[in-house]
Design an enzyme around this catalytic site. Structure first.
Site, PDB file in Angstrom:
ATOM      1  CB  SER A   7      -0.890   0.007   1.245  1.00  0.00           C
ATOM      2  OG  SER A   7      -1.624   1.212   1.276  1.00  0.00           O
ATOM      3  CG  HIS A  32      -3.974  -1.265  -1.693  1.00  0.00           C
ATOM      4  ND1 HIS A  32      -5.141  -1.965  -1.946  1.00  0.00           N
ATOM      5  CD2 HIS A  32      -4.290  -0.367  -0.726  1.00  0.00           C
ATOM      6  CE1 HIS A  32      -6.103  -1.506  -1.170  1.00  0.00           C
ATOM      7  NE2 HIS A  32      -5.626  -0.534  -0.418  1.00  0.00           N
ATOM      8  CG  ASP A  34      -5.096   3.071   0.643  1.00  0.00           C
ATOM      9  OD1 ASP A  34      -6.032   2.286   0.445  1.00  0.00           O
ATOM     10  OD2 ASP A  34      -4.076   2.781   1.290  1.00  0.00           O
ATOM     11  CG  MET A  36      -7.993   7.728   1.827  1.00  0.00           C
ATOM     12  SD  MET A  36      -7.369   7.476   3.478  1.00  0.00           S
ATOM     13  CE  MET A  36      -5.701   8.042   3.295  1.00  0.00           C
ATOM     14  CG  HIS A  66      -9.216   0.876  -0.765  1.00  0.00           C
ATOM     15  ND1 HIS A  66      -8.657   0.683   0.481  1.00  0.00           N
ATOM     16  CD2 HIS A  66     -10.553   0.872  -0.576  1.00  0.00           C
ATOM     17  CE1 HIS A  66      -9.615   0.573   1.386  1.00  0.00           C
ATOM     18  NE2 HIS A  66     -10.774   0.705   0.772  1.00  0.00           N
ATOM     19  CG  MET A  68     -10.972   3.962   1.523  1.00  0.00           C
ATOM     20  SD  MET A  68      -9.600   4.029   2.685  1.00  0.00           S
ATOM     21  CE  MET A  68      -8.264   4.216   1.541  1.00  0.00           C
ATOM     22  CG  MET A 137     -11.650  -1.426   4.991  1.00  0.00           C
ATOM     23  SD  MET A 137     -10.088  -1.156   4.154  1.00  0.00           S
ATOM     24  CE  MET A 137      -9.053  -0.479   5.461  1.00  0.00           C
ATOM     25  CG  ASP A 171      -6.315  -2.110   3.168  1.00  0.00           C
ATOM     26  OD1 ASP A 171      -5.215  -1.895   3.698  1.00  0.00           O
ATOM     27  OD2 ASP A 171      -6.900  -1.286   2.421  1.00  0.00           O
TER      28      ASP A 171
HETATM   29  C1  DX5 Z   1      -6.094   2.323   5.416  1.00  0.00           C
HETATM   30  C2  DX5 Z   1      -5.699   1.969   4.007  1.00  0.00           C
HETATM   31  C3  DX5 Z   1      -4.655   0.946   3.945  1.00  0.00           C
HETATM   32  C4  DX5 Z   1      -3.381   1.317   4.624  1.00  0.00           C
HETATM   33  C5  DX5 Z   1      -2.752   0.071   5.166  1.00  0.00           C
HETATM   34  O1  DX5 Z   1      -7.145   3.199   5.396  1.00  0.00           O
HETATM   35  O2  DX5 Z   1      -6.813   1.504   3.255  1.00  0.00           O
HETATM   36  O3  DX5 Z   1      -4.416   0.487   2.616  1.00  0.00           O
HETATM   37  O4  DX5 Z   1      -2.459   1.963   3.779  1.00  0.00           O
HETATM   38  O5  DX5 Z   1      -1.620   0.416   5.886  1.00  0.00           O
HETATM   39  P1  DX5 Z   1      -1.064  -0.471   7.071  1.00  0.00           P
HETATM   40  O6  DX5 Z   1      -0.631  -1.782   6.471  1.00  0.00           O
HETATM   41  O7  DX5 Z   1       0.043   0.351   7.607  1.00  0.00           O
HETATM   42  O8  DX5 Z   1      -2.192  -0.671   8.043  1.00  0.00           O
HETATM   43 ZN    ZN Z   2      -6.499   0.438   1.249  1.00  0.00          ZN
END
Ligand code: DX5
Ligand code: ZN
Length: 212
Positions: A7, A32, A34, A36, A66, A68, A137, A171
């Site tokens: 990630s 991956h 993210d 947000m 991903h 979010m 999650m 995740d």
């Molecule tokens: C959290 C993200 C994850 C995050 C995971 O909201 O969706 O992808 O980057 O990071 P670690 O492995 O540090 O929990």
């Molecule tokens: Zn994620």
């Protein structure tokens, strides 16, 4: 075979390309990413331009995006044309989810559905037939570096018991110690941020966990 998806949220923001390259050199084939929006989750990250830059820099990687965010329908086209191979949306949004899957598929990408720790698997049972990926999650989404919530792993087994046989990803807080438990519960993809990017030997982690 278990796939490891680093990630990139855990990369050094000033050196994202360098840090992704480290993961690719260590054996990662999936990145991956993210996204947000500060509405669905309490943080902000990147937009389609980041996906486009990673696509250009890493043409042979699978980009697992991903989303979010609320209203992801507005951005499906932008993320896929920027290079996303897989787009995962959240079940907690208030939109017509099947129509978003349809659009993702019509643009040639794979569709995924994700649930936060407080959402039950029963909420996504109806989507199983439409998706190639389910993302469980195991922390409250928004930030890397949190502790994995073990109860969330039960959702992996529940989905396998329901007959879901596609990509089942987990995740949040996954590390070399708890990865085996996640795989025993049915995960075949492990998203890992902090544990991989902070490791001195990510190649060993990726090789060991891929063989679980
Ligand atoms: C959290 C993200 C994850 C995050 C995971 O909201 O969706 O992808 O980057 O990071 P670690 O492995 O540090 O929990
Ligand atoms: Zn994620």
């Amino acid at each position: 075979m278990v796939n490891i998806a680093p990630s990139m949220l855990a990369a050094d923001p000033l050196n994202i390309g360098r840090d992704i390259q480290k993961m690719v050199s260590a054996g990662a084939k999936i990145i991956h990413i993210d996204i947000m929006d500060a509405h669905l989750v309490p943080n902000l990250s990147y937009g389609p331009a980041m996906v486009k830059a990673i696509r250009k820099g890493f043409p042979s990687c699978i980009l697992d995006v991903h989303l979010m965010m609320d209203n992801p329908a507005k951005y499906v086209n932008a993320f896929i044309t920027s290079g996303a191979d897989e787009l995962t949306i959240h079940a907690e949004i208030e939109e017509d989810i099947p129509s978003i899957f349809k659009e993702i598929h019509s643009l040639g990408a794979k569709a995924g559905i994700s649930i936060k720790p407080g959402t039950n698997v029963s909420e996504i049972e109806k989507y199983i037939e439409y998706v190639e990926l389910i993302l469980i999650m195991s922390v409250e989404p928004g930030f890397g570096g949190q502790k994995m919530m073990p109860d969330c792993l039960l959702k992996l087994s529940e989905l396998r018991d329901m007959g879901y046989n596609g990509t089942l990803s987990v995740d949040g807080g996954i590390n070399a110690e708890n990865a085996k438990l996640a795989v025993q519960h049915g995960a075949n993809r492990l998203v890992m941020g902090t544990a991989l990017f902070n490791s001195q030997d990510p190649a060993k982690i990726i090789a060991d966990l891929s063989a679980l």
